[in-house]
Structures are given as structure tokens and as C-alpha cells.
Design a protein around this motif. Structure first.
Motif, PDB file in Angstrom:
ATOM      1  N   GLU A  45      38.544  33.565  43.141  1.00 40.28           N
ATOM      2  CA  GLU A  45      39.334  33.384  41.922  1.00 40.28           C
ATOM      3  C   GLU A  45      40.068  34.678  41.568  1.00 40.28           C
ATOM      4  OE1 GLU A  45      40.764  31.062  38.629  1.00 40.28           O
ATOM      5  OE2 GLU A  45      39.709  30.505  40.478  1.00 40.28           O
ATOM      6  N   LEU A  46      39.406  35.796  41.753  1.00 40.25           N
ATOM      7  CA  LEU A  46      40.051  37.082  41.468  1.00 40.25           C
ATOM      8  C   LEU A  46      41.245  37.325  42.392  1.00 40.25           C
ATOM      9  CD1 LEU A  46      36.907  39.325  40.872  1.00 40.25           C
ATOM     10  CD2 LEU A  46      38.564  38.585  39.141  1.00 40.25           C
ATOM     11  N   ASP A  47      41.112  36.915  43.639  1.00 36.83           N
ATOM     12  CA  ASP A  47      42.234  37.061  44.569  1.00 36.83           C
ATOM     13  C   ASP A  47      43.402  36.182  44.138  1.00 36.83           C
ATOM     14  OD1 ASP A  47      43.277  38.078  47.217  1.00 36.83           O
ATOM     15  OD2 ASP A  47      43.366  35.912  47.586  1.00 36.83           O
ATOM     16  N   PHE A  48      43.096  34.984  43.646  1.00 36.65           N
ATOM     17  CA  PHE A  48      44.160  34.100  43.151  1.00 36.65           C
ATOM     18  C   PHE A  48      44.868  34.732  41.954  1.00 36.65           C
ATOM     19  CE2 PHE A  48      45.482  30.425  40.445  1.00 36.65           C
ATOM     20  CZ  PHE A  48      46.490  29.952  41.274  1.00 36.65           C
ATOM     21  N   ILE A  49      44.108  35.288  41.038  1.00 31.19           N
ATOM     22  CA  ILE A  49      44.702  35.956  39.879  1.00 31.19           C
ATOM     23  C   ILE A  49      45.623  37.088  40.330  1.00 31.19           C
ATOM     24  CG2 ILE A  49      44.156  37.470  37.925  1.00 31.19           C
ATOM     25  CD1 ILE A  49      41.663  35.689  37.462  1.00 31.19           C
ATOM     26  N   PRO A  57      47.539  40.651  47.247  1.00 30.12           N
ATOM     27  CA  PRO A  57      46.105  40.887  47.033  1.00 30.12           C
ATOM     28  C   PRO A  57      45.842  42.301  46.540  1.00 30.12           C
ATOM     29  CG  PRO A  57      46.623  41.040  49.365  1.00 30.12           C
ATOM     30  CD  PRO A  57      47.892  40.595  48.688  1.00 30.12           C
ATOM     31  N   GLY A  58      44.607  42.525  46.124  1.00 26.60           N
ATOM     32  CA  GLY A  58      44.171  43.866  45.787  1.00 26.60           C
ATOM     33  C   GLY A  58      44.471  44.323  44.377  1.00 26.60           C
ATOM     34  N   MET A  59      44.943  43.419  43.527  1.00 27.24           N
ATOM     35  CA  MET A  59      45.320  43.810  42.173  1.00 27.24           C
ATOM     36  C   MET A  59      44.566  42.970  41.138  1.00 27.24           C
ATOM     37  SD  MET A  59      47.481  46.217  42.782  1.00 27.24           S
ATOM     38  CE  MET A  59      48.246  46.519  41.204  1.00 27.24           C
TER      39      MET A  59
END
Length: 311
Positions: A45-49, A57-59
């Protein structure tokens, strides 16, 4: 109290539009308890955000900071709208304009307000999960924002001012709903599901805004136009101050500035400027899709995969 003396020519048709907007609302909504809250977002989910906000990615931390700031601020604005609509519907008890005959206008505004209060509830829950801490603003300027609508102006002047202010943000969040749907058409991510649930109600709110723009505001006197713009401008100024306070809060919580090198923020600012112009350049104000130029439509298409904000 000043009165709204010139009712829309087709007040029967206007009431019918309001009735139709909310005819199936009970079938096209989700209570916050029905959203299936997952708790703290996992790595997927964090990668989707990260992809929704930064397109790469990475943010995730910066992306969460951006969503927390914007959605917490939106929750406060939606809560304010609910309170203002309480004032307006109370005033309608003394109103004799044909548009307020029967239950249609009162029902539409009451449902609108109730839905916005629930939106404030589930956005505040969501930002707490994203931040993994309480997100509370000690002073949200609520009293000052509410005071703008506590004078003796007509309920229709207050309704126009509130809808003008709300419509800008409603249009921006609709674009972000469409972005998540474009990136995640199967609604596999909670953010997509959350904005979809919000959007079911928001689509009705926008339709009510359009009724106000097209059927109520054209009949205003010059004095009513002036007051609507004064209240709208005051609302915008206080909302800008609110935004600054939330930005500082989120910088304190996350230790990052969510506006730096943030493409979603840049798109948001561009669209907000265009949508605000739609509320201020002509009388009555125009639906946002009528004000977009080719450059804005290109930006919208690249960001959200659509050429229109609203149907």
C-alpha cells in the motif's frame, strides 16, 4: 434579514432536480464502518501511495505526509460545511421562496451535510493510520470560519458562498479519485477504495453545486452577488490560513515538506487555480469543465486518464 426575492423561473424543475439527485442516495453510499479498515498500510500500500503522489517508488513517507496534510485539512473543511448547512436549513424555516416549498431543498442539504460529516470522520481515521499517531490541530479556526455565515444574510447567499468554496476542493479531490481509479481499476488498494467511497457521495454534492450555480445564483441581486463573493472570499482566506497551520503540523510530525518536488502537489495547485477562476471570472460562476482550456485538459488526462472532472 435580507431576502431572496427572485426565485428561479422553473422552481418546480429545480426542486425536481434536487429530488432526483438524492433519490437513490441510500443505495450509493458507504458508512465508514463498512470500509474494512486495514490499519497501518503495509509495504504494498505504501508503494502505491508513492506512485499516486510522486509517480515513482521510494517516496512513501513523503507521499503519506502529503495525503495526511491534504485529507486532514479536507476533513476540517467538510466539518465546517456541515455546520454551515445546519445554519442554512434552520433559516429555511422562515423562507417563503418557491424553491423551498416542500422537502426537496431541505432534504438535499440535510443529506449533503450528513455525508460531509461522515467524510470528515473517515478521513480523520485514515490520516491517523497513515501517520501512526494522532493528528490534531489545536486551533482549526472553526469559530472564525463559522462566523462568516452567522450574519443576517439570506440562506441562499450563504448557500452560494459555501458551495463556491466547497466546489473547488470537491473538484480537486474528484481528480485524485479518478487518478487512483486509473492506476488501480480493480480497487485493490485501500486508498482507491476510500476515495471511491467518498466519490459516490461527492458526485451528488457536485450535482447540488451545479443546481446552485445554474438555478439559484443567476437570480441574485447585485447586493446578494456582492455578499456571496465577500463570504466566499473570507472563507478562502481562512482556509488558506488553515492550510498553513496543517502544513506546519505535518512538517513537525513527518519531518518533511510535502510540497518539494511533488508532482501531485504541482497538479493540485494548477487545477485549484483553474477551478477557482471558474468561480470568480463570470456571474454566475461556471462548472469547472466549461472553463478548462486545452492545456488543462491535457494535464488532467496525463494525471488522471480523463478529459473531464465531472460527468
Amino acid at each position: 434579514m435580507t431576502t431572496h426575492t427572485d426565485a428561479p423561473a422553473d422552481h418546480v424543475g429545480t426542486r425536481a432536480r434536487l429530488r432526483d439527485i438524492y433519490a437513490a442516495a441510500h443505495e450509493q453510499t458507504l458508512h465508514p464502518n463498512a470500509l474494512g479498515w486495514p490499519g497501518r498500510p503495509d509495504e504494498r500500500e505504501l508503494d502505491f501511495i508513492s506512485h499516486v503522489v510522486y509517480g515513482r517508488p521510494g517516496m512513501a513517507r513523503e507521499g503519506c505526509a502529503y495525503l495526511v496534510k491534504e485529507l486532514a485539512q479536507l476533513a476540517e473543511i467538510e466539518r465546517h460545511l456541515s455546520a454551515v448547512f445546519g445554519i442554512i436549513t434552520a433559516q429555511l424555516g422562515a423562507d417563503t421562496s418557491p424553491i423551498s416549498d416542500g422537502y426537496d431543498l431541505h432534504h438535499a442539504l440535510s443529506c449533503f451535510a450528513a455525508e460531509e460529516y461522515l467524510h470528515a470522520d473517515f478521513f480523520y481515521r485514515y490520516v491517523r493510520e497513515l501517520a501512526d499517531t494522532d493528528i490534531k490541530l489545536a486551533d482549526s479556526l472553526f469559530s472564525e470560519r463559522l462566523a462568516l455565515y452567522q450574519g443576517d444574510d439570506s440562506p441562499y447567499v450563504k448557500l452560494a458562498a459555501m458551495c463556491m468554496a466547497a466546489y473547488i476542493g470537491e473538484s480537486v479531490i474528484t481528480v485524485f479519485e479518478k487518478r487512483t481509479a486509473h492506476l488501480d481499476p480493480g480497487r485493490e488498494h485501500f486508498l482507491t477504495k476510500l476515495l471511491w467511497a467518498h466519490g459516490m457521495d461527492e458526485a451528488r454534492h457536485v450535482q447540488v453545486d451545479h443546481v446552485v450555480l445554474e438555478c439559484i445564483m443567476p437570480s441574485f441581486s447585485e447586493a446578494e452577488q456582492r455578499r456571496a463573493f465577500e463570504i466566499f472570499s473570507g472563507t478562502e482566506e481562512l482556509n488558506a490560513e488553515l492550510a498553513g497551520r496543517f502544513k506546519q503540523l505535518i512538517v513537525d510530525v513527518f519531518g518533511v515538506d510535502h510540497t518539494v518536488d511533488n508532482p501531485a502537489w504541482d497538479v493540485q495547485q494548477s487545477l485549484t487555480s483553474v477551478f477557482r477562476q471558474a468561480m470568480t471570472v463570470t456571474w454566475p460562476p461556471s462548472p469547472v469543465d466549461e472553463r478548462m482550456d486545452d492545456e488543462t485538459r491535457k494535464l488532467l488526462h496525463e494525471f488522471a486518464g480523463t478529459d473531464r472532472v465531472h460527468p
